[in-house]
Design a protein around this motif. Structure first.
Motif, PDB file in Angstrom:
ATOM      1  N   MET A   1      27.394  -5.075  16.690  1.00 46.08           N
ATOM      2  CA  MET A   1      25.997  -4.708  16.360  1.00 46.08           C
ATOM      3  C   MET A   1      26.066  -4.398  14.925  1.00 46.08           C
ATOM      4  SD  MET A   1      23.391  -2.240  18.255  1.00 46.08           S
ATOM      5  CE  MET A   1      24.347  -0.693  17.735  1.00 46.08           C
ATOM      6  N   GLY A   2      25.194  -4.843  13.964  1.00 45.82           N
ATOM      7  CA  GLY A   2      24.814  -4.275  12.674  1.00 45.82           C
ATOM      8  C   GLY A   2      24.057  -3.343  12.604  1.00 45.82           C
ATOM      9  N   ILE A   3      24.104  -2.464  11.738  1.00 49.88           N
ATOM     10  CA  ILE A   3      23.407  -1.479  11.161  1.00 49.88           C
ATOM     11  C   ILE A   3      22.624  -1.504   9.836  1.00 49.88           C
ATOM     12  CG2 ILE A   3      24.456   0.395  12.576  1.00 49.88           C
ATOM     13  CD1 ILE A   3      26.360   1.323  10.273  1.00 49.88           C
ATOM     14  N   LEU A   4      21.584  -1.247   9.857  1.00 54.46           N
ATOM     15  CA  LEU A   4      20.769  -1.252   8.524  1.00 54.46           C
ATOM     16  C   LEU A   4      19.865  -0.021   8.174  1.00 54.46           C
ATOM     17  CD1 LEU A   4      17.563  -2.385   8.545  1.00 54.46           C
ATOM     18  CD2 LEU A   4      18.993  -4.339   9.461  1.00 54.46           C
ATOM     19  N   THR A   5      19.464   0.201   7.022  1.00 51.53           N
ATOM     20  CA  THR A   5      18.577   1.165   6.622  1.00 51.53           C
ATOM     21  C   THR A   5      17.408   0.410   6.007  1.00 51.53           C
ATOM     22  OG1 THR A   5      20.190   2.918   6.243  1.00 51.53           O
ATOM     23  CG2 THR A   5      18.028   3.351   5.128  1.00 51.53           C
ATOM     24  N   LEU A   6      16.027   0.800   6.402  1.00 52.28           N
ATOM     25  CA  LEU A   6      15.058   0.346   5.716  1.00 52.28           C
ATOM     26  C   LEU A   6      14.157   1.399   5.142  1.00 52.28           C
ATOM     27  CD1 LEU A   6      13.198  -2.352   4.774  1.00 52.28           C
ATOM     28  CD2 LEU A   6      11.932  -1.877   6.818  1.00 52.28           C
ATOM     29  N   GLY A   7      13.693   1.655   3.827  1.00 52.77           N
ATOM     30  CA  GLY A   7      12.865   2.608   3.541  1.00 52.77           C
ATOM     31  C   GLY A   7      12.514   2.717   2.108  1.00 52.77           C
ATOM     32  N   LEU A   8      11.809   3.750   1.672  1.00 50.21           N
ATOM     33  CA  LEU A   8      11.727   3.974   0.442  1.00 50.21           C
ATOM     34  C   LEU A   8      11.547   5.571   0.121  1.00 50.21           C
ATOM     35  CD1 LEU A   8       8.428   5.440   0.695  1.00 50.21           C
ATOM     36  CD2 LEU A   8       7.810   3.201   0.550  1.00 50.21           C
ATOM     37  N   ASN A   9      11.723   6.170  -1.268  1.00 49.97           N
ATOM     38  CA  ASN A   9      11.920   7.448  -1.474  1.00 49.97           C
ATOM     39  C   ASN A   9      11.142   7.818  -2.700  1.00 49.97           C
ATOM     40  OD1 ASN A   9      13.627   6.737  -3.537  1.00 49.97           O
ATOM     41  ND2 ASN A   9      15.408   7.225  -2.298  1.00 49.97           N
ATOM     42  N   HIS A  10      11.281   8.818  -3.382  1.00 47.24           N
ATOM     43  CA  HIS A  10      10.883   9.496  -4.588  1.00 47.24           C
ATOM     44  C   HIS A  10      11.365   8.682  -5.801  1.00 47.24           C
ATOM     45  CE1 HIS A  10      14.792  11.315  -4.102  1.00 47.24           C
ATOM     46  NE2 HIS A  10      14.856  11.499  -5.350  1.00 47.24           N
ATOM     47  N   ASN A  11      12.445   8.052  -5.863  1.00 48.75           N
ATOM     48  CA  ASN A  11      12.688   7.003  -6.670  1.00 48.75           C
ATOM     49  C   ASN A  11      12.230   5.798  -6.844  1.00 48.75           C
ATOM     50  OD1 ASN A  11      14.751   8.905  -8.009  1.00 48.75           O
ATOM     51  ND2 ASN A  11      16.315   8.533  -6.096  1.00 48.75           N
ATOM     52  N   THR A  12      11.751   5.201  -5.661  1.00 49.73           N
ATOM     53  CA  THR A  12      11.333   3.858  -5.748  1.00 49.73           C
ATOM     54  C   THR A  12       9.845   3.782  -5.319  1.00 49.73           C
ATOM     55  OG1 THR A  12      11.503   3.673  -3.218  1.00 49.73           O
ATOM     56  CG2 THR A  12      13.451   3.161  -4.627  1.00 49.73           C
ATOM     57  N   ALA A  13       9.352   4.992  -5.092  1.00 50.76           N
ATOM     58  CA  ALA A  13       7.640   4.904  -4.571  1.00 50.76           C
ATOM     59  C   ALA A  13       7.030   6.064  -5.023  1.00 50.76           C
ATOM     60  CB  ALA A  13       7.513   4.494  -3.278  1.00 50.76           C
ATOM     61  N   PRO A  14       5.735   6.116  -5.609  1.00 50.19           N
ATOM     62  CA  PRO A  14       5.068   7.237  -6.067  1.00 50.19           C
ATOM     63  C   PRO A  14       4.502   7.808  -4.539  1.00 50.19           C
ATOM     64  CG  PRO A  14       3.789   5.124  -6.311  1.00 50.19           C
ATOM     65  CD  PRO A  14       5.198   4.690  -5.935  1.00 50.19           C
ATOM     66  N   VAL A  15       3.994   9.119  -4.928  1.00 51.73           N
ATOM     67  CA  VAL A  15       3.618   9.889  -3.570  1.00 51.73           C
ATOM     68  C   VAL A  15       2.533   9.093  -2.856  1.00 51.73           C
ATOM     69  CG1 VAL A  15       1.972  11.156  -5.039  1.00 51.73           C
ATOM     70  CG2 VAL A  15       2.917  12.384  -2.919  1.00 51.73           C
ATOM     71  N   SER A  16       1.393   8.377  -3.595  1.00 50.97           N
ATOM     72  CA  SER A  16       0.387   7.888  -3.065  1.00 50.97           C
ATOM     73  C   SER A  16       0.752   6.784  -1.887  1.00 50.97           C
ATOM     74  CB  SER A  16      -0.477   7.160  -4.151  1.00 50.97           C
ATOM     75  OG  SER A  16       0.189   6.124  -4.854  1.00 50.97           O
ATOM     76  N   ILE A  17       1.992   6.109  -2.307  1.00 54.13           N
ATOM     77  CA  ILE A  17       2.605   5.087  -1.350  1.00 54.13           C
ATOM     78  C   ILE A  17       3.577   6.032  -0.244  1.00 54.13           C
ATOM     79  CG2 ILE A  17       4.222   3.432  -1.100  1.00 54.13           C
ATOM     80  CD1 ILE A  17       1.516   2.420  -2.460  1.00 54.13           C
ATOM     81  N   ARG A  18       4.275   6.874  -0.764  1.00 53.88           N
ATOM     82  CA  ARG A  18       5.006   7.566   0.371  1.00 53.88           C
ATOM     83  C   ARG A  18       4.237   8.360   1.434  1.00 53.88           C
ATOM     84  NH1 ARG A  18       7.223   9.979  -4.472  1.00 53.88           N
ATOM     85  NH2 ARG A  18       6.991  12.102  -3.802  1.00 53.88           N
ATOM     86  N   GLU A  19       3.152   8.799   0.978  1.00 53.02           N
ATOM     87  CA  GLU A  19       2.469   9.667   1.920  1.00 53.02           C
ATOM     88  C   GLU A  19       1.616   8.565   2.941  1.00 53.02           C
ATOM     89  OE1 GLU A  19      -0.517  11.744  -0.479  1.00 53.02           O
ATOM     90  OE2 GLU A  19      -1.578   9.932  -0.723  1.00 53.02           O
ATOM     91  N   ARG A  20       1.407   7.481   2.600  1.00 49.42           N
ATOM     92  CA  ARG A  20       0.865   6.297   3.658  1.00 49.42           C
ATOM     93  C   ARG A  20       1.919   5.698   4.517  1.00 49.42           C
ATOM     94  NH1 ARG A  20      -2.440   2.046  -0.079  1.00 49.42           N
ATOM     95  NH2 ARG A  20      -3.377   1.465   2.105  1.00 49.42           N
ATOM     96  N   LEU A  21       3.337   6.056   4.206  1.00 45.37           N
ATOM     97  CA  LEU A  21       4.301   5.480   5.160  1.00 45.37           C
ATOM     98  C   LEU A  21       4.833   6.799   5.829  1.00 45.37           C
ATOM     99  CD1 LEU A  21       3.956   2.690   3.714  1.00 45.37           C
ATOM    100  CD2 LEU A  21       6.364   2.558   3.969  1.00 45.37           C
ATOM    101  N   ALA A  22       4.427   7.727   5.523  1.00 46.72           N
ATOM    102  CA  ALA A  22       4.952   8.962   6.179  1.00 46.72           C
ATOM    103  C   ALA A  22       4.820   8.925   8.051  1.00 46.72           C
ATOM    104  CB  ALA A  22       4.449  10.166   5.625  1.00 46.72           C
ATOM    105  N   PHE A  23       5.526   9.292   8.696  1.00 44.19           N
ATOM    106  CA  PHE A  23       5.221   9.601  10.339  1.00 44.19           C
ATOM    107  C   PHE A  23       5.358  10.998  10.499  1.00 44.19           C
ATOM    108  CE2 PHE A  23       7.137   5.361  10.005  1.00 44.19           C
ATOM    109  CZ  PHE A  23       6.379   4.509  10.662  1.00 44.19           C
ATOM    110  N   PRO A  24       3.962  11.521  10.700  1.00 41.03           N
ATOM    111  CA  PRO A  24       3.771  13.088  11.047  1.00 41.03           C
ATOM    112  C   PRO A  24       4.616  13.413  12.383  1.00 41.03           C
ATOM    113  CG  PRO A  24       1.663  11.996  10.643  1.00 41.03           C
ATOM    114  CD  PRO A  24       2.820  11.018  10.612  1.00 41.03           C
TER     115      PRO A  24
END
Length: 420
Positions: A1-24
């Motif tokens: 089985m393979g393992i992977l990460t998919l994401g974004l962070n403060h280095n790749t995305a502005p807060v306007s994008i980060r807050e839209r992808l957040a999971f409360p």
């Protein structure tokens, strides 16, 4: 089985994008249950903070990230083109290294910050409660925590403050031995003041007062840390209570003048007051520094300390990377060993079946009246023949077809010495 990460962070995305992808937190269980239903996904966890959202996935197919992107778009009601340019993907060893670096604070906005490890543990706990962790991801998270603890223990990555808020609180601890007996007034309600409030609360400040031009913002922040709020107009009335004052607003003019601080010092009967002005332009008039019993520090005073400490952390980060390299190798070795587990289990089952068949015949010989010695000899003979029969045939075939690699492997597996 393979393992992977998919994401974004403060280095790749502005807060306007980060807050839209957040999971409360209240949506996390639902999201995990949705992800685990995807055909390719076997295990999954989600790390969601103010600075990053990452999906850790164990999957049968090597590249299920397209499916994950589609799922995120649907779940967060976004178009792919709105967030896909900001995403990164890590696979295999890169995922392992990434998780170790994140948990150790090496990928944080503030190098070496400790909060991320707790957030990573929360992500693990949420996935465990949702039933979306399997053997591989579960083991990876546990190894991640071990690696992060080793980095914290064996390096100085978190020993020196690298934010002005943390530096201000650390300086206050040097001036006042016991913060639980002190009162702090924080002026403002922005990110720096929130961070200062958090550090003071973690160090058990006795009383916390938040003063802000907008009372509702002050009240919302004060509630988080068991403090209480006042408006700026009430500040002169409460200032004499403050042993510690930290100011960080966007005001174009000073909020505290020499006269008001002097009055507060008199009311305090010249009990020392520690003041930190983190604002640019200043919130506290520079002349306040002339007053006896007042210790006033500016953002520039603390910045020198922060820069020196940051250099120290950067040196520690180099040591941390070496530790992580070693820990990645250890986990990869465990992961590779899992590929042989099924073969080992099948081999043992086969051997146990052959053993049971030989034992049954030996017991039957005993029941037939044969002496125990003969029954034992029969058992040994039958078991030896059964265990060596198939390997012997396969090795003969290997010799016929010149499969020298197979013969060499057999000698290594059975640890046969030359001439035996």
């Amino acid at each position: 089985m393979g393992i992977l990460t998919l994401g974004l962070n403060h280095n790749t995305a502005p807060v306007s994008i980060r807050e839209r992808l957040a999971f409360p937190a209240e949506r996390l269980h639902h999201a995990l249950q949705g992800l685990i239903q995807l055909p390719e996904v076997r295990e999954v966890a989600i790390l969601s903070t103010c600075n990053r959202t990452e999906v850790y996935c164990g999957a049968e197919t090597p590249t299920p990230h397209e499916t994950l992107i589609d799922w995120i778009a649907h779940e967060q009601r976004l178009r792919r083109e709105d967030f896909q340019p900001f995403l990164y993907t890590h696979r295999g060893a890169d995922t392992i290294r990434h998780m170790f670096r994140v948990a150790s604070g090496l990928d944080s906005m503030i190098l070496g910050e400790p909060q991320i490890l707790g957030q990573m543990k929360t992500a693990y706990q949420s996935a465990a409660e949702a039933g979306t962790l399997g053997k591989t991801l579960g083991k990876l998270f546990q190894h991640t925590f071990t690696a992060a603890k080793k980095v914290r223990t064996d390096t100085a990555i978190g020993s020196s403050p690298v934010s002005v808020a943390f530096a201000a609180v650390r300086l206050a601890q040097r001036i006042f031995d016991d913060l639980s007996r002190q009162t702090a007034i924080l002026i403002g309600a922005g990110e720096t003041i929130e961070l200062t409030a958090r550090h003071l609360a973690e160090n058990k400040i006795g009383e916390l007062i938040i003063a802000n031009r907008t009372y509702d913002k002050a009240h919302a922040l004060a509630q988080q840390f068991n403090g209480f709020a006042i408006s700026l107009s009430e500040l002169p009335k409460h200032l004499a209570r403050a042993d510690i004052v930290v100011a960080s607003t966007a005001s174009p003019l000073p909020i505290l003048g020499k006269g008001s601080v002097e009055s507060a010092i008199k009311a305090r009967k010249h009990k020392p007051m520690f003041m930190v002005d983190l604002a640019v332009p200043r919130d506290i008039e520079p002349e306040v520094e002339q007053l006896r019993d007042v210790y006033l520090y500016t953002v520039d005073d603390l910045r020198n300390t922060v820069e020196e400490n940051l250099r120290s952390r950067q040196e520690a980060a180099l040591q941390a990377e070496e530790i992580i390299d070693t820990e990645v190798d250890h986990f990869l070795a465990w992961l590779k060993a899992q590929g042989a587990i099924t073969t080992i289990q099948d081999f043992r089952k086969q051997a146990e079946t052959l053993r049971d068949e030989a034992l049954a015949k030996a017991l039957q010989a005993l029941k037939s009246g044969r002496p125990p010695e003969q029954a034992l000899e029969l058992l040994a003979h039958l078991l030896t023949n059964k265990l060596t029969h198939t390997p012997s045939i396969q090795l003969k075939q290997a010799g016929i077809y010149e499969r020298h690699d197979l013969i060499a492997a057999a000698r290594e597996i059975f640890q046969l010495k030359d001439g035996t």
